[in-house]
Design an enzyme around this catalytic site. Structure first.
Site, PDB file in Angstrom:
ATOM      1  CG  HIS A  60      -1.757  -1.183   1.382  1.00 45.07           C
ATOM      2  ND1 HIS A  60      -2.645  -1.591   0.408  1.00 45.07           N
ATOM      3  CD2 HIS A  60      -1.850  -2.101   2.383  1.00 45.07           C
ATOM      4  CE1 HIS A  60      -3.250  -2.701   0.809  1.00 45.07           C
ATOM      5  NE2 HIS A  60      -2.782  -3.029   1.995  1.00 45.07           N
ATOM      6  CG  HIS A 220      -6.392  -5.878   1.371  1.00 44.73           C
ATOM      7  ND1 HIS A 220      -7.104  -5.188   2.320  1.00 44.73           N
ATOM      8  CD2 HIS A 220      -5.088  -5.684   1.641  1.00 44.73           C
ATOM      9  CE1 HIS A 220      -6.263  -4.606   3.162  1.00 44.73           C
ATOM     10  NE2 HIS A 220      -5.043  -4.889   2.767  1.00 44.73           N
TER      11      HIS A 220
END
Length: 333
Positions: A60, A220
């Site tokens: 991320h 995700h």
């Protein structure tokens, strides 16, 4: 068909990334001895200060480790790709950063993170270090119940407010209160245009056909609220802004901070096109824009797509958002 990546070994990608980050930012970051997955700010932690420790899975970036630095987070615990760090890195990060005034853990509301950081808190308590937790829950597409929502790109503003409070040497009770207040006034919604691929597999992690988009997909690949044909940018922004403005419930004359975030593969040109419509919608709603961030702040590896975050500001949050910070990948003031 495998995706192409500039890596060596997928299983070593996180540790090799950390080595590169530490080599690039030695004035901002260091790694404690015998703590390979803890990253600590060189200039943030100090005696008498609440230690703000953030963390979560890799993939991320610049979330989480890019927001470690003076005025923001004091340390971060780093997990494998899309996986929570185990308890020990969180303990290592906290012990390296703590200044005797307690530790505040902050991270997104995901089951693995909750379990492992809770275990880390128990281990710290055994060491005589007080540890508390504030979960980020800004993803309005993930659940109708705020307490059950995921934490996504709104982390940027929420961490920023809490980090400023800690940097101002406020006590743990106040830093925790401000963190919860910032989270409660921050909302995010995203759109995915393609899947991402993990370094270990180099294959798409889910199927999203060319020409389709998914509104509300998580960072995700968690399911969103609607899948359908890709629409023009303004129409996509309108759908997201309708949901965000309804959720926020701001009055005309109120002010917001805005983040238009790339999920990884969407370029700045497209983000600024999105932001042009975001600004129009906020103006139509009678809301002032105090600050706008545009760029990749909370990504999902190589996923194409974007998210929009609004923080509903008050005087306190405005001061904290404006507080200077100096991190490896984020600076203000």
């Amino acid at each position: 068909m495998p995706t192409q990546k500039l890596i060596n070994d997928g299983n070593a990608a996180v540790d090799e990334m950390l080595a590169g980050i530490l080599a690039a930012h030695p004035d901002h970051l260091f790694r404690p001895a015998d703590a390979p997955r803890a990253i600590v700010a060189r200039h943030g932690p100090r005696p008498g200060k609440v230690a703000l420790v953030i963390g979560g899975g890799s993939g991320h970036e610049p979330t989480f480790l890019g927001f470690v630095g003076k005025g923001l987070a004091d340390a971060a615990a780093i997990g494998n790709v899309f996986a929570s760090p185990p308890p020990q890195p969180a303990v290592d990060a906290a012990l390296a950063a703590q200044g005797g005034a307690g530790v505040l853990f902050m991270y997104g509301n995901y089951a693995g993170d909750v379990m492992n950081f809770d275990m880390a808190s128990e281990l710290l308590e055994m060491e005589g270090v007080e540890a508390r937790t504030v979960l980020t829950t800004d993803d309005i597409a993930s659940h109708t119940d705020r307490a059950k929502r995921r934490g996504v790109a709104g982390n940027v503003f929420i961490f920023k407010a809490a980090g400023a409070a800690a940097d101002l040497m406020l006590p743990l009770d106040e830093v925790e209160r401000i963190a919860r207040h910032a989270n409660a006034r921050t909302c995010t919604m995203g759109v995915a245009l393609s899947s991402c691929s993990l370094p270990q597999t180099r294959r798409p992690s889910f199927d999203l056909p060319v020409g389709e988009m998914e509104i509300g997909m998580g960072i995700h690949g968690e399911p969103g609220v609607r899948r359908g044909p890709l629409r023009p940018a303004d129409e996509v922004v309108d759908e997201i802004m309708d949901a965000l403005l309804a959720e926020m419930g701001a009055a005309r004359g109120d002010r917001v901070a805005v983040l238009v975030n790339s999920l990884g593969a969407t370029p700045l040109m497209e983000l600024y096109i999105l932001n042009a419509r975001v600004a129009q919608r906020l103006d139509q709603a009678g809301l002032g824009v105090h600050r706008t961030l545009v760029g990749p702040y909370c990504t999902s590896l190589d996923m194409a797509g974007a998210s929009i975050t609004l923080m509903h500001l008050d005087d306190e949050l405005t001061r904290l958002i404006d507080h200077p910070c100096d991190c490896a990948m984020f600076r203000h003031g």
